[in-house]
Design a protein around this motif. Structure first.
Motif, PDB file in Angstrom:
ATOM      1  N   SER A 196       0.831  -1.202   0.000  1.00  0.00           N
ATOM      2  CA  SER A 196       0.000   0.000   0.000  1.00  0.00           C
ATOM      3  C   SER A 196       0.869   1.257   0.000  1.00  0.00           C
ATOM      4  O   SER A 196       2.007   1.238   0.480  1.00  0.00           O
ATOM      5  N   PRO A 197       0.336   2.372  -0.521  1.00  0.00           N
ATOM      6  CA  PRO A 197       1.132   3.606  -0.596  1.00  0.00           C
ATOM      7  C   PRO A 197       1.498   4.178   0.770  1.00  0.00           C
ATOM      8  O   PRO A 197       0.718   4.102   1.729  1.00  0.00           O
ATOM      9  N   LYS A 198       2.678   4.734   0.835  1.00  0.00           N
ATOM     10  CA  LYS A 198       3.114   5.528   1.982  1.00  0.00           C
ATOM     11  C   LYS A 198       3.067   6.993   1.541  1.00  0.00           C
ATOM     12  O   LYS A 198       3.698   7.371   0.553  1.00  0.00           O
ATOM     13  N   TYR A 199       2.310   7.813   2.249  1.00  0.00           N
ATOM     14  CA  TYR A 199       2.180   9.224   1.903  1.00  0.00           C
ATOM     15  C   TYR A 199       3.202  10.020   2.694  1.00  0.00           C
ATOM     16  O   TYR A 199       3.244   9.960   3.929  1.00  0.00           O
ATOM     17  N   THR A 200       4.042  10.739   1.994  1.00  0.00           N
ATOM     18  CA  THR A 200       5.163  11.400   2.642  1.00  0.00           C
ATOM     19  C   THR A 200       5.466  12.726   1.943  1.00  0.00           C
ATOM     20  O   THR A 200       4.598  13.291   1.277  1.00  0.00           O
ATOM     21  N   PHE A 201       6.677  13.229   2.073  1.00  0.00           N
ATOM     22  CA  PHE A 201       7.038  14.534   1.539  1.00  0.00           C
ATOM     23  C   PHE A 201       8.388  14.458   0.837  1.00  0.00           C
ATOM     24  O   PHE A 201       9.106  13.455   0.916  1.00  0.00           O
ATOM     25  N   TYR A 202       8.736  15.544   0.159  1.00  0.00           N
ATOM     26  CA  TYR A 202      10.100  15.720  -0.341  1.00  0.00           C
ATOM     27  C   TYR A 202      10.461  17.193  -0.260  1.00  0.00           C
ATOM     28  O   TYR A 202       9.585  18.065  -0.283  1.00  0.00           O
ATOM     29  N   VAL A 203      11.747  17.479  -0.170  1.00  0.00           N
ATOM     30  CA  VAL A 203      12.213  18.855  -0.067  1.00  0.00           C
ATOM     31  C   VAL A 203      13.627  18.939  -0.633  1.00  0.00           C
ATOM     32  O   VAL A 203      14.403  17.991  -0.514  1.00  0.00           O
ATOM     33  N   LEU A 247      17.089  16.272  -3.826  1.00  0.00           N
ATOM     34  CA  LEU A 247      15.928  16.231  -2.949  1.00  0.00           C
ATOM     35  C   LEU A 247      16.133  15.191  -1.850  1.00  0.00           C
ATOM     36  O   LEU A 247      16.888  14.233  -2.021  1.00  0.00           O
ATOM     37  N   TYR A 248      15.434  15.392  -0.737  1.00  0.00           N
ATOM     38  CA  TYR A 248      15.376  14.354   0.300  1.00  0.00           C
ATOM     39  C   TYR A 248      13.933  13.914   0.464  1.00  0.00           C
ATOM     40  O   TYR A 248      13.019  14.752   0.514  1.00  0.00           O
ATOM     41  N   SER A 249      13.709  12.604   0.556  1.00  0.00           N
ATOM     42  CA  SER A 249      12.366  12.090   0.764  1.00  0.00           C
ATOM     43  C   SER A 249      12.415  10.767   1.526  1.00  0.00           C
ATOM     44  O   SER A 249      13.183   9.875   1.158  1.00  0.00           O
ATOM     45  N   PRO A 250      11.625  10.611   2.594  1.00  0.00           N
ATOM     46  CA  PRO A 250      11.527   9.330   3.296  1.00  0.00           C
ATOM     47  C   PRO A 250      10.506   8.434   2.591  1.00  0.00           C
ATOM     48  O   PRO A 250       9.334   8.372   2.962  1.00  0.00           O
ATOM     49  N   LEU A 251      10.954   7.746   1.535  1.00  0.00           N
ATOM     50  CA  LEU A 251      10.076   6.899   0.740  1.00  0.00           C
ATOM     51  C   LEU A 251       9.793   5.581   1.469  1.00  0.00           C
ATOM     52  O   LEU A 251      10.188   5.399   2.609  1.00  0.00           O
ATOM     53  N   GLY A 252       9.118   4.654   0.777  1.00  0.00           N
ATOM     54  CA  GLY A 252       8.810   3.372   1.401  1.00  0.00           C
ATOM     55  C   GLY A 252       7.418   2.903   1.050  1.00  0.00           C
ATOM     56  O   GLY A 252       6.874   3.231  -0.006  1.00  0.00           O
ATOM     57  N   ALA A 253       6.787   2.157   1.953  1.00  0.00           N
ATOM     58  CA  ALA A 253       5.439   1.643   1.732  1.00  0.00           C
ATOM     59  C   ALA A 253       4.927   1.062   3.048  1.00  0.00           C
ATOM     60  O   ALA A 253       5.661   1.000   4.043  1.00  0.00           O
ATOM     61  N   LYS A 254       3.672   0.641   3.029  1.00  0.00           N
ATOM     62  CA  LYS A 254       3.105   0.010   4.213  1.00  0.00           C
ATOM     63  C   LYS A 254       2.215  -1.148   3.786  1.00  0.00           C
ATOM     64  O   LYS A 254       1.824  -1.262   2.618  1.00  0.00           O
ATOM     65  N   GLU A 255       1.889  -1.999   4.742  1.00  0.00           N
ATOM     66  CA  GLU A 255       1.099  -3.183   4.413  1.00  0.00           C
ATOM     67  C   GLU A 255       0.351  -3.670   5.642  1.00  0.00           C
ATOM     68  O   GLU A 255       0.879  -3.677   6.752  1.00  0.00           O
ATOM     69  N   LYS A 256      -0.889  -4.072   5.419  1.00  0.00           N
ATOM     70  CA  LYS A 256      -1.689  -4.662   6.490  1.00  0.00           C
ATOM     71  C   LYS A 256      -2.109  -6.046   6.057  1.00  0.00           C
ATOM     72  O   LYS A 256      -2.711  -6.233   4.989  1.00  0.00           O
ATOM     73  N   ILE A 257      -1.775  -7.030   6.867  1.00  0.00           N
ATOM     74  CA  ILE A 257      -2.132  -8.416   6.593  1.00  0.00           C
ATOM     75  C   ILE A 257      -3.188  -8.836   7.597  1.00  0.00           C
ATOM     76  O   ILE A 257      -2.966  -8.787   8.810  1.00  0.00           O
ATOM     77  N   GLU A 299      10.368   2.383   5.761  1.00  0.00           N
ATOM     78  CA  GLU A 299      10.785   3.751   5.442  1.00  0.00           C
ATOM     79  C   GLU A 299      12.210   3.751   4.906  1.00  0.00           C
ATOM     80  O   GLU A 299      13.126   3.250   5.557  1.00  0.00           O
ATOM     81  N   LEU A 300      12.365   4.338   3.721  1.00  0.00           N
ATOM     82  CA  LEU A 300      13.671   4.429   3.073  1.00  0.00           C
ATOM     83  C   LEU A 300      14.058   5.904   2.978  1.00  0.00           C
ATOM     84  O   LEU A 300      13.560   6.636   2.113  1.00  0.00           O
ATOM     85  N   GLY A 301      14.922   6.347   3.859  1.00  0.00           N
ATOM     86  CA  GLY A 301      15.387   7.734   3.826  1.00  0.00           C
ATOM     87  C   GLY A 301      16.302   7.929   2.632  1.00  0.00           C
ATOM     88  O   GLY A 301      17.429   7.433   2.626  1.00  0.00           O
ATOM     89  N   THR A 302      15.831   8.652   1.611  1.00  0.00           N
ATOM     90  CA  THR A 302      16.504   8.667   0.310  1.00  0.00           C
ATOM     91  C   THR A 302      16.876  10.070  -0.155  1.00  0.00           C
ATOM     92  O   THR A 302      16.058  10.987  -0.105  1.00  0.00           O
ATOM     93  N   ILE A 303      18.120  10.223  -0.599  1.00  0.00           N
ATOM     94  CA  ILE A 303      18.539  11.416  -1.334  1.00  0.00           C
ATOM     95  C   ILE A 303      18.293  11.150  -2.816  1.00  0.00           C
ATOM     96  O   ILE A 303      18.819  10.180  -3.372  1.00  0.00           O
ATOM     97  N   LEU A 304      17.481  11.987  -3.445  1.00  0.00           N
ATOM     98  CA  LEU A 304      17.145  11.829  -4.855  1.00  0.00           C
ATOM     99  C   LEU A 304      17.904  12.857  -5.689  1.00  0.00           C
ATOM    100  O   LEU A 304      17.948  14.037  -5.334  1.00  0.00           O
ATOM    101  N   GLY A 352      18.526   7.562  -6.834  1.00  0.00           N
ATOM    102  CA  GLY A 352      18.271   7.634  -5.404  1.00  0.00           C
ATOM    103  C   GLY A 352      19.341   6.924  -4.595  1.00  0.00           C
ATOM    104  O   GLY A 352      19.699   5.782  -4.888  1.00  0.00           O
ATOM    105  N   VAL A 353      19.851   7.599  -3.583  1.00  0.00           N
ATOM    106  CA  VAL A 353      20.813   7.004  -2.658  1.00  0.00           C
ATOM    107  C   VAL A 353      20.103   6.784  -1.325  1.00  0.00           C
ATOM    108  O   VAL A 353      19.694   7.742  -0.659  1.00  0.00           O
ATOM    109  N   ILE A 354      19.920   5.532  -0.957  1.00  0.00           N
ATOM    110  CA  ILE A 354      19.202   5.192   0.270  1.00  0.00           C
ATOM    111  C   ILE A 354      20.155   5.306   1.461  1.00  0.00           C
ATOM    112  O   ILE A 354      21.102   4.530   1.588  1.00  0.00           O
ATOM    113  N   LEU A 355      19.897   6.283   2.319  1.00  0.00           N
ATOM    114  CA  LEU A 355      20.752   6.535   3.476  1.00  0.00           C
ATOM    115  C   LEU A 355      20.342   5.691   4.678  1.00  0.00           C
ATOM    116  O   LEU A 355      21.198   5.224   5.432  1.00  0.00           O
ATOM    117  N   THR A 356      19.042   5.530   4.878  1.00  0.00           N
ATOM    118  CA  THR A 356      18.532   4.752   6.007  1.00  0.00           C
ATOM    119  C   THR A 356      17.405   3.848   5.522  1.00  0.00           C
ATOM    120  O   THR A 356      16.686   4.185   4.576  1.00  0.00           O
TER     121      THR A 356
END
Length: 223
Positions: free
Chosen positions: A50-57, A76-86, A103-108, A130-134
């Motif tokens: 499922s989508p993860k709603y987040t931001f970028y700056v 840009l920096y954005s904490p990308l990723g996703a979520k899931e409910k089973i 959550e993938l803390g990413t420099i884009l 994208g460089v995934i930092l975390t």
């Protein structure tokens, strides 16, 4: 990461001092990120989380070569990723459910070519490097004897570092559109399709991260 920033700079600087117009400025916005998992990666089979709603700056720089063509690079920096409910399984009187957030803390570093239909309206195509930092994952597993279907976060929850299981580079080609006002304020939207396999856990499976962005920014400079 330093190499990616250098590449972005060289691409723009390569246009030369004879470029018709140079603009730069900040931008920020909303992002919707998803992850796709194949059947080799997880026992649950192939699926899209499922989508993860987040931001970028971050910031952008644009060289307009002539009236119709230009190049643009951003950081840009954005904490990308996703979520899931089973959904849980009702085993007698015990209900077990699971919720997972990644959550993938990413420099884009998006680099693109632009075509200007008019001074104010343009389209772009390029690639996000994208460089995934975390990389973190939080899973909540709960049991509730009365409220079937409700996950009890106090029962079992915790965040773990999954950086070693995730590759650092996420390449995602993108297309987008932009509208700019006369004063330099602009609005843009784009979609980036993840093509890099991010799985690094030795399972032989594939995990990709795609995302859509809608944002606003301001361009300084010009003729």
């Amino acid at each position: 990461m330093k190499k990616l920033l250098l590449v972005a700079s060289v691409v723009l600087m390569g246009v030369g001092v004879n470029a018709q117009e140079f603009r730069f400025g900040p931008k920020a916005g909303f992002a919707m990120s998803t992850m796709k998992i194949d059947d080799k990666q997880d026992d649950l089979g192939a699926r899209k989380m499922s989508p993860k709603y987040t931001f970028y700056v971050g910031g952008m720089a644009e060289y307009k070569i002539n009236d119709n063509f230009g190049l643009q690079a951003e950081v840009l920096y954005s904490p990308l990723g996703a979520k899931e409910k089973i959904d849980g399984i009702n085993a007698g009187v015990v209900f077990v459910g699971e919720q997972t957030k990644v959550e993938l803390g990413t420099i884009l570093v998006p680099v693109s070519a632009k075509y200007f239909f008019t001074e104010n309206i343009s389209v772009a195509a390029g690639a996000n490097f994208g460089v995934i930092l975390t990389a973190k994952q939080k899973t909540v597993i709960g049991s509730d004897f009365i409220n079937v279907g409700v996950v009890d976060e106090e029962n079992n929850s915790g965040e773990i570092d999954i950086k070693k299981d995730i590759k650092k580079l996420n390449i995602a080609p993108f297309v987008g559109v932009e509208y700019m006002l006369e004063n330099g304020l602009f609005f843009d939207a784009r979609y980036s399709l993840g093509v890099s396999n991010l799985s690094n856990d030795g399972s032989g499976g594939k995990v990709t991260n795609s995302f859509a962005q809608i944002g606003v920014g301001f361009k300084f400079g010009g003729n």
